[in-house]
Motif scaffolding. Sequence first.
Motif, mmCIF file in Angstrom:
data_model
loop_
_atom_site.group_PDB
_atom_site.id
_atom_site.type_symbol
_atom_site.label_atom_id
_atom_site.label_comp_id
_atom_site.label_asym_id
_atom_site.label_seq_id
_atom_site.Cartn_x
_atom_site.Cartn_y
_atom_site.Cartn_z
ATOM 1 N N CYS A 136 4.665 6.391 6.884
ATOM 2 C CA CYS A 136 3.477 5.690 7.374
ATOM 3 C C CYS A 136 3.631 4.175 7.459
ATOM 4 O O CYS A 136 2.886 3.517 8.172
ATOM 5 N N GLY A 137 4.560 3.618 6.735
ATOM 6 C CA GLY A 137 4.813 2.182 6.828
ATOM 7 C C GLY A 137 3.889 1.297 6.010
ATOM 8 O O GLY A 137 4.061 0.080 5.993
ATOM 9 N N ALA A 138 2.916 1.884 5.329
ATOM 10 C CA ALA A 138 1.952 1.070 4.582
ATOM 11 C C ALA A 138 2.626 0.263 3.470
ATOM 12 O O ALA A 138 2.145 -0.784 3.072
ATOM 13 N N CYS A 139 3.757 0.760 2.980
ATOM 14 C CA CYS A 139 4.432 0.135 1.845
ATOM 15 C C CYS A 139 5.523 -0.840 2.283
ATOM 16 O O CYS A 139 6.350 -1.232 1.468
ATOM 17 N N GLY A 162 8.038 7.626 3.319
ATOM 18 C CA GLY A 162 8.669 6.852 4.387
ATOM 19 C C GLY A 162 8.112 7.139 5.766
ATOM 20 O O GLY A 162 8.769 6.877 6.768
ATOM 21 N N THR A 210 10.645 0.516 4.087
ATOM 22 C CA THR A 210 9.517 1.235 3.494
ATOM 23 C C THR A 210 9.857 1.406 2.008
ATOM 24 O O THR A 210 10.735 2.183 1.647
ATOM 25 N N CYS A 237 8.659 2.816 -0.412
ATOM 26 C CA CYS A 237 8.453 4.076 -1.137
ATOM 27 C C CYS A 237 9.691 4.952 -1.127
ATOM 28 O O CYS A 237 9.757 5.927 -1.871
ATOM 29 N N LYS A 263 0.830 -1.207 0.000
ATOM 30 C CA LYS A 263 0.000 0.000 0.000
ATOM 31 C C LYS A 263 0.862 1.254 0.000
ATOM 32 O O LYS A 263 2.026 1.232 0.408
ATOM 33 N N LYS A 264 0.251 2.358 -0.404
ATOM 34 C CA LYS A 264 0.990 3.622 -0.409
ATOM 35 C C LYS A 264 0.155 4.650 0.347
ATOM 36 O O LYS A 264 -0.909 5.044 -0.125
ATOM 37 N N GLY A 265 0.626 5.050 1.504
ATOM 38 C CA GLY A 265 -0.143 5.987 2.319
ATOM 39 C C GLY A 265 0.483 7.367 2.400
ATOM 40 O O GLY A 265 -0.157 8.308 2.859
ATOM 41 N N CYS A 266 1.751 7.482 1.983
ATOM 42 C CA CYS A 266 2.382 8.801 2.090
ATOM 43 C C CYS A 266 3.462 9.018 1.034
ATOM 44 O O CYS A 266 3.704 10.144 0.626
ATOM 45 N N GLY A 267 4.134 7.954 0.624
ATOM 46 C CA GLY A 267 5.198 8.113 -0.367
ATOM 47 C C GLY A 267 6.443 8.782 0.183
ATOM 48 O O GLY A 267 7.335 9.158 -0.563
HETATM 49 S S1 FES Z 1 3.954 4.932 1.626
HETATM 50 FE FE1 FES Z 1 4.104 5.709 3.622
HETATM 51 S S2 FES Z 1 6.010 4.903 4.238
HETATM 52 FE FE2 FES Z 1 5.893 4.332 2.191
#
Ligand code: FES
Lengths: 159, 779
Positions: free
Chosen positions: A47-50, A45, A60, A62, A39-43
């Motif tokens: 949020c950790g979704a990626c 580094g 991370t 992204c 997943k991509k939550g911020c791009g």
């Molecule tokens: S998308 Fe949020 S840390 Fe990579």
Amino acid sequence: MSAKILTFTLNGETTKVMVEPSDMLVDVLRDKLNLIGVKKGCGQGECGACTVIMNGEAVTSCIVPAMKAEGAVVETVEGIGGPGKYHPLQESFMDLGAIQCGFCTPGMIMSAKALLDQNEQPTREEIREAISGNICRCTGYVKIEEAVSAAAKQIKEGK
Amino acid sequence: MKKYNVVGHSVRRLDAAEKATGTAMFSTDFTLPGMLYGKVLRSPYAHAKIVNIDTTEAEKLPGVKAVTTYRNTPREIFNTSATMTFTVPALKPVLDQYIFDNVVRYVGDEVAAVAAVSEEIAEEALQLIKVEYEELPTVFDPLEAMKPEAPVIHADCGEGKNIPGEIIKIPVGDLKKGFEECDVIIEKRFLLPIVKQVQMETQAAVAQVGVDGKITVWSTTQTPHPTRMIIAKIFGVPNSKIRVLNPPYVGGGFGVRIGLSAKAEPIAVALAMQAGKPVKIVYSRKEDFIASDTRHGGYVTVKLGAKKDGTFHALDLRAALNGGAYCSFSTETPGVLGAMGLSVYRIPNQSYFGHSVYTNTTPAGAMRGFGNPQAMFPIESVVDMLAEELGMDPLELRLKNIMKVGDPWCLPYPCNSTGLAECIEKGAKSIGWERRGRLNQPGAKKLRGIGVGVGTHCSNSWPFCVDYDNAIVTVQQDGSIHLASGVPDIGTGTSTALPQLAAEVLGVKLEEVSLTFGDTLSTPFDIGSHASRTCYAAGTAVVAAAKDARKQLLEYAGDFLKVSPERLEIKDSLIYITGQELVGDCAGTGVCQSGEERKSVTLQELAYHAHLRNKQFIGVGRIVPENAPPWHAHFAEVEVDTETGQVKVIKVVAAHDVGKAINPIIVEGQIEGGVLQGVGYAVTEEIRYDAKGRQLHNSLHKYMLLTAEDVPEIEAILIEANEPSGPFGAKGVGEAGLVPTAGAISNAVYNATGLRFYDIPLTEEKVFKALKGDGPATY
Ligand code: FES
Ligand code: FES
């Protein structure tokens, strides 16, 4: 630098994919290899979704340039288990209410897996530290922490 | 208490497997062949006129397929929030936004958009758009914005300078006389911060416009059906030609997409129309921060009076909230602030006066709690101050004054149930309330304290807003059950709880039920997921639909088994005659002989029997929900480091009267998540603006979210004070965990330090300053 073929091991399979120097690993996994579990939550580094596991470490994806994955061993949530053979973390997340919207779940599971791969009996503090880079806005982390410790127990007993 | 087969059990969520394996589809994951990527140009100024805009260079860039501005998009006025589809007459919805306008009113306001074959090209094209701005005067504080010399942000404000919509006034009894009769009165003004939902999936939409003009939008909306109505209005297309759906998962909501997902949907549609190709828009995290609704900050004043014996006698509550640059939910939010603030305690003389004010900040809209947290931090602070003044225990004072079943209140529906006293008692026991006052050794540098906060909320928005639900239960030809409900699942477990309700009513196993949800094409109208309503209100429609189907099944089965339907019962998909021995019955064995006397029949056999005779069982539920108050008491234990000012929340006990927990583990999860958001509201979270109106906290790194390492011990206690109007006794729970948390924490900080704060968050810096002699700021 120009586009080149990236060769790496992805979820156990040798994978080749054309990447640009500016491509981040997250975009290659999501857009070129269709692994939407990353997943991509911020791009950025943050949020950790990626989160994926690269050479045994949670990263991370992204903020990892795709070309850095040359020759690497990369694992995503898609590769760790599924129906009939769920990973203990997937089982415990499902059973203990650790999943709500589910957007953080794959990254959270991968951070936890990186921990459990290296540390069979993590303390509560070690669990919290391992997932501290993974934001979950739904659960308050209570059931996630419980799920990670339950999976650790499960893995140990299964051995 | 009655035992059920499916309801009340913590079954595994039906969406868990997809989410745990990474196969769950969200809007941000969705793609279509030939799809383009949209990007939005946003205003760098807090208030400006667009004097000229030149897109020629952008249009020429190879790969660019559409460029939209105010010049080539519909000049149709709307409101991004669903309020424009559900404001109840005689109130009128405030419409104050266009897709693009020639005036920008906050930093981040939409100026233009581009669709291109890649995100990079779209970004590059944005740089090529030349915009000439003429800066206008700005204002960022709601009290300043009401002054005669303040700039006009929107002209048609009937109630006062920059006040959107109506001022909400709720009078009860005789306030003036009431205060005259009080022995003790405390009046304080509080300042509330602007905070953000920070749902993990940013705003996103994929729009496709067919050659026949039909529009399909996959998006992150919490309300697909109302969102379709908004898109229909903007583009002048009939509702019936538009489909809005979630794909089907939504990465959290917390109110931020009740209605449109900021402007992701209409911008994607406008670009798709121009390009003739599908267009996907995904907001960056920064865009999500600066250009999608925040929670309302602002000023709340509480004046509370009581008799000597502690009986509350008069309450005056006033609010002036920062609505930001566009109205969104700026009339409803102060309404809920007042309605909830006045309904926790039995007070004969009350008044509420509240509204929002336009400023040049990001629009404020719905966020979990919807005005209620803004009411309860101030109210619960003042209740504690009053307790001290009266020399009473804060719990005793609350127990004396809390609303009881049947008490008169300002709400237009009755208080049918309250477990608040039980919440207070159980919560106090769990936190160890009796330890209060004995927590610290003399000279300790780290001081502990315990505090309480209580409150209520709603279980939907009727009769304040339009609020109704439909559901359809279709018995399939093999006896399995299909359920259709238009609500989304934004993470709250709807897609598990609704099938649980249907399974219980129909007497089938949960595995027999499959749900279609969050899609305007395949589900009947439903207002959506907001106001803690989904399980209570959509659940009521599901129960009604299931009962309807059950009735048809039993009537048919009565003929089949030659008994009256009243004698029939269903369990595990077997319809049987009650009180008769089933041993030896052929049902389900597939070996029934024709003419054999039958005592039971499986749903499978019955549904197929009906099918062969041209009949299907279809249950319809069409309901307007009643409303019901959930209740809650939170207890916080904190530790304040007097050398640094750091407030560490050690434990929160959250006791909630949920009516009935349909799926207890999901309910606990709702409460725990709400509590942590409440802890953030109390201690760390805040968006501030610089002098030019730019957000200072516009990324996850800058916005101080709590992580797994900061989580206090959270104990959720479920109290089930059966609510007669709810499905199986349930009432709303989604928002309540956030509501009383800040009050409990601030009261605990007072208990620890003797410092009474009139604003949150209680950051290290703020507390440190107060400890070092300045004292807490007043407003
Ligand atoms: S998308 Fe949020 S840390 Fe990579
Ligand atoms: S489950 Fe929604 S962000 Fe973690």
